[in-house]
Design an enzyme around this catalytic site. Structure first.
Site, PDB file in Angstrom:
ATOM      1  N   GLU A 198     -54.893  -5.281   2.504  1.00 25.32           N
ATOM      2  CA  GLU A 198     -56.142  -4.526   2.257  1.00 25.32           C
ATOM      3  C   GLU A 198     -55.924  -3.069   1.873  1.00 25.32           C
ATOM      4  O   GLU A 198     -56.789  -2.470   1.234  1.00 25.32           O
ATOM      5  CB  GLU A 198     -57.110  -4.593   3.451  1.00 25.32           C
ATOM      6  CG  GLU A 198     -57.666  -5.965   3.689  1.00 25.32           C
ATOM      7  CD  GLU A 198     -58.773  -5.965   4.738  1.00 25.32           C
ATOM      8  OE1 GLU A 198     -59.692  -6.783   4.601  1.00 25.32           O
ATOM      9  OE2 GLU A 198     -58.721  -5.153   5.692  1.00 25.32           O
ATOM     10  N   LYS A 239     -51.529  -2.057   5.885  1.00 30.43           N
ATOM     11  CA  LYS A 239     -52.482  -1.954   6.990  1.00 30.43           C
ATOM     12  C   LYS A 239     -52.154  -2.948   8.086  1.00 30.43           C
ATOM     13  O   LYS A 239     -52.252  -2.650   9.270  1.00 30.43           O
ATOM     14  CB  LYS A 239     -53.897  -2.211   6.461  1.00 30.43           C
ATOM     15  CG  LYS A 239     -54.976  -2.206   7.539  1.00 30.43           C
ATOM     16  CD  LYS A 239     -56.337  -2.536   6.942  1.00 30.43           C
ATOM     17  CE  LYS A 239     -57.417  -2.579   8.017  1.00 30.43           C
ATOM     18  NZ  LYS A 239     -58.737  -2.947   7.455  1.00 30.43           N
TER      19      LYS A 239
END
Length: 790
Positions: A484, A604
């Site tokens: 992401e 992430k």
């Protein structure tokens, strides 16, 4: 605390939102946050009630654009019950003196208890005890019992109960610029001397909502009606040491309920027929007893206590009542408004647990996806593709609900959101179809809805893959992986990345499994499916070819997260850690500095390592071998080490996946990540997010860490495969599962010994496979196994 309670001592306004989320009570149909009934929504408190699948769509002006968002609706608040000595101000812990305050969530029977002593001056103390439940046997009922005891004084006490329809969706600060007024046409009225009602509807989805409240008290009750609020009032005569009780029983229905005509009439009738508090508590407790027996999980120590809390919240969100509803897995439960109540890929972390305890719930959640298959096929056609393109965020009807803009709270800027390019959600759905059918033995579902979903998801991947003559392989371009952070290449004009390894490997798995399913279908069913979908031999040949020649990039002897990942700059991790207390949301930090995480080798959450979460080492090696790549233990360990040093863990799922993978590769470090996964919500490690609602995928994933991760449990080829790994901090545990019609199969591991008990039944024996042996366990038998090298 003990293993069956979750407790808070003292009143701490700064912690109130977190406590409200973790003290939510629900039953799979609806849930209510653990807010104090005498407190209204403000900067400290946020009462909220949410019905599964109740969504509404509104358009808002944001950053000069009109954006549309669909939200799970905050329904009328049934909780309000406030009190005051006659002639004085209403008492709340924010405005009065609190001598003692204690909240206890009783996990064993789903009851929230609070005890508060308010100082009224001149040695006058009012003791308030409340018990609250959202009924697990009757999913449309809830009840609040309030007991008042005067200590050292006599006086009159005014009590006011309400149904409040003047609520909005305002529980997430970063959404507050958006329109949150979802309810309209709010009307109230009396039904009987002790009962009032409220009805309303959602503004665009036009879901009708009916709510009725009955007040049971040994005193006259009067009612009054204000705009959007139905009030009931009673005056009690307090005498020293005597306890007076007020019971508020509430019924809730919507027009989405099965077998419904008028939600208001249904609510009024149900609350009128509801028994008293004691009988409701008894049937509620019985329902919870039955749930706990089916979901038995016994882990010693603090880890076991946290796991039980996690299991409690999973059961409140996805109970057997959910099997009657057309709903998916809300990523943040029914506990608040974060992620707008949308359905993401989090079911990937939830269904593997449910499959082995509540397969009827798993089937219902998969049918939510099947009912939206046509919408997914339309989405694929809209981008010029074939097959089914499921949305990254789903809500009521299966269209893409991913926001167009997202707010960076650190910079205050609204930024384009490209997370809809996470097409791997389709592979997650296919994985769950396969896992459910393997665990349950539900051939009927696999041959019907399951096969239809698998076919269209496989068709999408085969169509999305383009052949590269230079590589001699197929490539999937313009996607976003689980990470992401990376949505585009540096300086690129268009979003999307090429050959995300997780996306490509799971796409190859989907194609392979779908071919297996098609070959195993009964001939008449295969003919039906071929006729309905236009499937032909040429397409099947393409699937076979793509499943063997999808490109998986490598660099520096490790699997690349995507093509070009190794060319990105290295981040100064120590520098950022020294400058910021918490760098989990590194993307927000860099954007606020005028930089972008797209430039760096910084993730992430687990992306490549997700492959080690989904597939056993043997299956993952076989997948790579089919694709023409070697993946031995050394390559995988180098890959694990590489990304371990380049991940900020900005998701609660990241610690879970890393703990799962490291339990087999680097056990000494595994516990640190397992502990982070366990503490993610109770300690609010993401910094304020749990107060908005819990992280259901991470909670369910920790349960599955014990159930499948540590045991190496797989349901494959008609057998239970076990390959336990020793993790010293979780070296003994016990749980039960439901497997292919066997109810209550008990597995116990302790001191390197595994005990498997199969309850008596007329089912065939269970085939148990370990790395070094196979055993059959007959119904009614117990098998004890000594684990080699454990």
């Amino acid at each position: 605390m003990n293993g069956w309670t979750w407790e808070y001592d003292g009143y701490e306004p700064a912690d109130e939102r977190l406590r409200e989320s973790l003290c939510t009570v629900g039953n799979g149909y609806f849930a209510t946050r653990g807010a104090l009934p005498e407190c209204a929504a403000d900067a400290v408190h946020y009462p909220g009630t949410y019905v599964a699948g109740c969504y509404n769509r509104l358009t808002s002006a944001v950053a000069g654009r009109r954006v549309e968002n669909e939200d799970m609706v905050n329904l009328p608040n049934w909780l309000p019950l406030r009190f005051r000595p006659r002639g004085q101000d209403w008492l709340t812990p924010d405005t009065a003196t609190v001598l003692d305050h204690r909240q206890v969530l009783h996990l064993s029977f789903g009851l929230l208890e609070r005890r508060t002593r308010y100082a009224l001056g001149e040695r006058r103390v009012l003791f308030v005890r409340q018990q609250r439940l959202v009924h697990m046997a009757d999913p449309h009922l809830a009840v609040l019992r309030t007991e008042f005891t005067a200590e050292g004084f006599a006086d009159e006490l005014d009590v006011e109960a309400a149904l409040d329809g003047g609520v909005t969706n305002a529980g997430v600060p970063r959404y507050r610029e958006l329109d949150g007024r979802h309810l309209t046409h709010v009307h109230t009225g009396p039904h009987a001397p002790d009962t009032v009602w409220l009805r309303c509807r959602t503004r665009t989805s036009d879901i009708r909502i009916g709510m009725a409240a009955r007040l049971t008290v040994d005193a006259p009750v009067s009612d009054r009606h204000e705009p959007a609020r139905a009030l009931q009032r009673v005056r009690l005569r307090l005498t020293p040491g005597r306890t007076l009780t007020v019971d508020k029983t509430v019924a809730l229905h919507t027009s989405h309920d099965p077998a419904i005509s008028d939600p208001l009439r249904a609510a009024v009738d149900r609350v009128g027929a509801a028994p008293g508090f004691d009988e409701l508590l008894e049937t509620h407790t019985t329902a919870w007893d039955q749930l706990w027996r089916r979901a038995e999980l016994d882990v010693p120590g603090e880890a076991g206590r946290i796991l039980r809390l996690h299991l409690f919240h999973v059961l409140q969100t996805l109970s057997p009542h959910t099997a009657d509803l057309d709903v998916g897995v809300p990523a943040r439960g029914l506990h608040g408004e974060a992620y707008r109540g949308h359905v993401f890929w989090d079911e990937l972390f939830v269904l593997p647990y449910l499959n082995l305890h509540f397969p009827e719930v798993s089937r219902a959640l998969l049918r939510y996806r099947h009912r939206r298959l046509d919408q997914a096929c339309a989405a694929a056609r809209a981008v010029g593709g074939r097959g089914a393109l499921y949305p990254w965020q789903s809500g009521s009807d299966g269209r893409e609900e991913t926001q167009q803009l997202h707010l960076n709270p650190r910079s205050g800027r609204w930024l384009p959101d490209h997370s809809h390019l996470q097409h791997h959600v389709g592979s997650a759905i296919a994985y769950n179809v396969w896992q459910y059918c393997e665990a349950s033995g539900d051939a009927e579902f696999l041959h019907t809805e399951g096969a239809e979903m698998l076919l269209q998801i496989a068709r999408f991947w085969a169509d999305a893959a383009t052949y590269d003559e230079n590589l001699g392989r197929y490539r999937v371009k313009g996607v976003v992986g689980p990470d992401e952070y990376h949505e585009a290449y540096p300086e690129a004009e268009r979003p999307g990345l090429d050959d995300n390894a997780y996306t490509n490997v799971t796409a190859a798995w989907v194609l392979t499994r779908t071919l297996d399913v098609l070959r195993s279908l009964p001939e008449p069913r295969r003919e039906e499916l071929v006729e309905r979908t236009g499937l032909d031999g040429a397409e099947l040949s393409l699937w076979e070819d793509v499943s063997r020649r999808l490109h998986v990039p490598f660099h520096a002897g490790v699997i690349s997260q995507f093509e070009g990942y190794g060319d990105l700059a290295e981040l100064d991790w120590s520098g950022y850690r020294s400058r910021y207390d918490d760098i989990r949301r590194l993307d927000r930090i860099l954007e606020a500095e005028g930089d972008t995480v797209n430039r760096y080798q910084a993730s992430k959450q687990a992306d490549v390592l997700m492959l080690g979460y989904l597939f056993s080492p043997a299956e993952l090696q076989a997948l790579f071998r089919r694709l023409g790549y070697g993946l031995d233990e050394h390559v995988w360990r180098r890959t694990v080490d590489y990304y371990l040093n380049r991940t900020s863990h900005g998701s609660t799922l990241s610690g879970l996946v890393h703990g799962w993978v490291l339990a087999r590769d680097r056990r000494a470090e595994a516990w640190r990540f397992c502990l982070e996964a366990l503490r993610g919500d109770i300690a609010d490690l993401q910094g304020g997010t749990t107060g908005e609602s819990i992280h259901l995928g991470a909670m369910a994933g920790t349960l599955d860490l014990v159930q499948r991760g540590l045991t190496g449990l797989e349901t494959r080829a008609g057998a239970l495969w076990l390959d336990p790994v020793p993790l010293p901090e979780l070296s003994s545990y016990r749980f039960s599962i439901q497997y292919q019609g066997h109810w209550g199969v008990h597995l116990r591991l302790e001191h390197g010994r595994m005990e498997i008990t199969v309850p008596p039944s007329d089912r065939p024996p269970i085939d148990i496979r370990l790395p070094d042996r196979s055993v059959g366990v007959e119904p009614g038998e117990t098998c004890q196994l000594v684990l080699a090298d454990y």
